[in-house]
Design a protein around this motif. Structure first.
Motif, PDB file in Angstrom:
ATOM      1  N   UNK A 139       0.812  -1.190   0.000  1.00  9.81           N
ATOM      2  CA  UNK A 139       0.000   0.000   0.000  1.00  9.81           C
ATOM      3  C   UNK A 139       0.855   1.254   0.000  1.00  9.81           C
ATOM      4  N   UNK A 140       0.200   2.336  -0.257  1.00  9.88           N
ATOM      5  CA  UNK A 140       0.851   3.639  -0.311  1.00  9.88           C
ATOM      6  C   UNK A 140       0.595   4.383   0.988  1.00  9.88           C
ATOM      7  N   UNK A 141       1.646   4.726   1.714  1.00 10.04           N
ATOM      8  CA  UNK A 141       1.557   5.515   2.941  1.00 10.04           C
ATOM      9  C   UNK A 141       1.915   6.956   2.594  1.00 10.04           C
ATOM     10  N   UNK A 142       1.041   7.905   2.970  1.00 10.45           N
ATOM     11  CA  UNK A 142       1.331   9.298   2.646  1.00 10.45           C
ATOM     12  C   UNK A 142       0.644  10.256   3.612  1.00 10.45           C
ATOM     13  N   UNK A 143       0.826  11.536   3.369  1.00  5.16           N
ATOM     14  CA  UNK A 143       0.245  12.625   4.163  1.00  5.16           C
ATOM     15  C   UNK A 143       0.514  12.443   5.649  1.00  5.16           C
TER      16      UNK A 143
END
Length: 110
Positions: A1-5
């Motif tokens: 998954x993409x982890x951001x912000x």
């Protein structure tokens, strides 16, 4: 998954972030060293863009769980998730009705 912000807690000990690792975008927190990753939101709608309150007791975030993108706040442990903006409640009701096939009907006709 993409982890951001990512958003650092005011005391620098925790990081709030959003991720799609569970199939949709949810808010997590973790210790500054990356340990103890904990999901705070669990909703079929997306929840993202977390930001800490100045005292570190609350996290504000965006979610579309009430049809429209709204601003929510929760305790830093994920409890008490509350909508702060309520974009035109009657419009939300109308859109929900429209999507459910009830649009255009008066309540007494349903």
């Amino acid at each position: 998954g993409l982890d951001e912000y990512q958003s650092w807690s005011p005391d620098g000990k925790k990081i709030a972030f959003d991720t799609d690792r569970d199939g949709n975008i949810e808010i997590y927190i973790m210790n500054a060293d990356g340990s103890a990753q904990t999901r705070l939101t669990d909703n079929p709608a997306r929840g993202g863009y977390p930001a800490w309150s100045p005292d570190g007791t609350k996290i504000v975030f965006q979610s579309n769980r009430d049809v429209f993108d709204e601003v929510y706040v929760m305790n830093s442990d994920g409890s008490n998730q509350t909508n702060l903006t309520f974009t035109v409640p009657r419009l939300q009701e109308w859109v929900r009705d429209l999507l459910s096939g009830e649009g255009g009907k008066r309540k007494e006709e349903r």
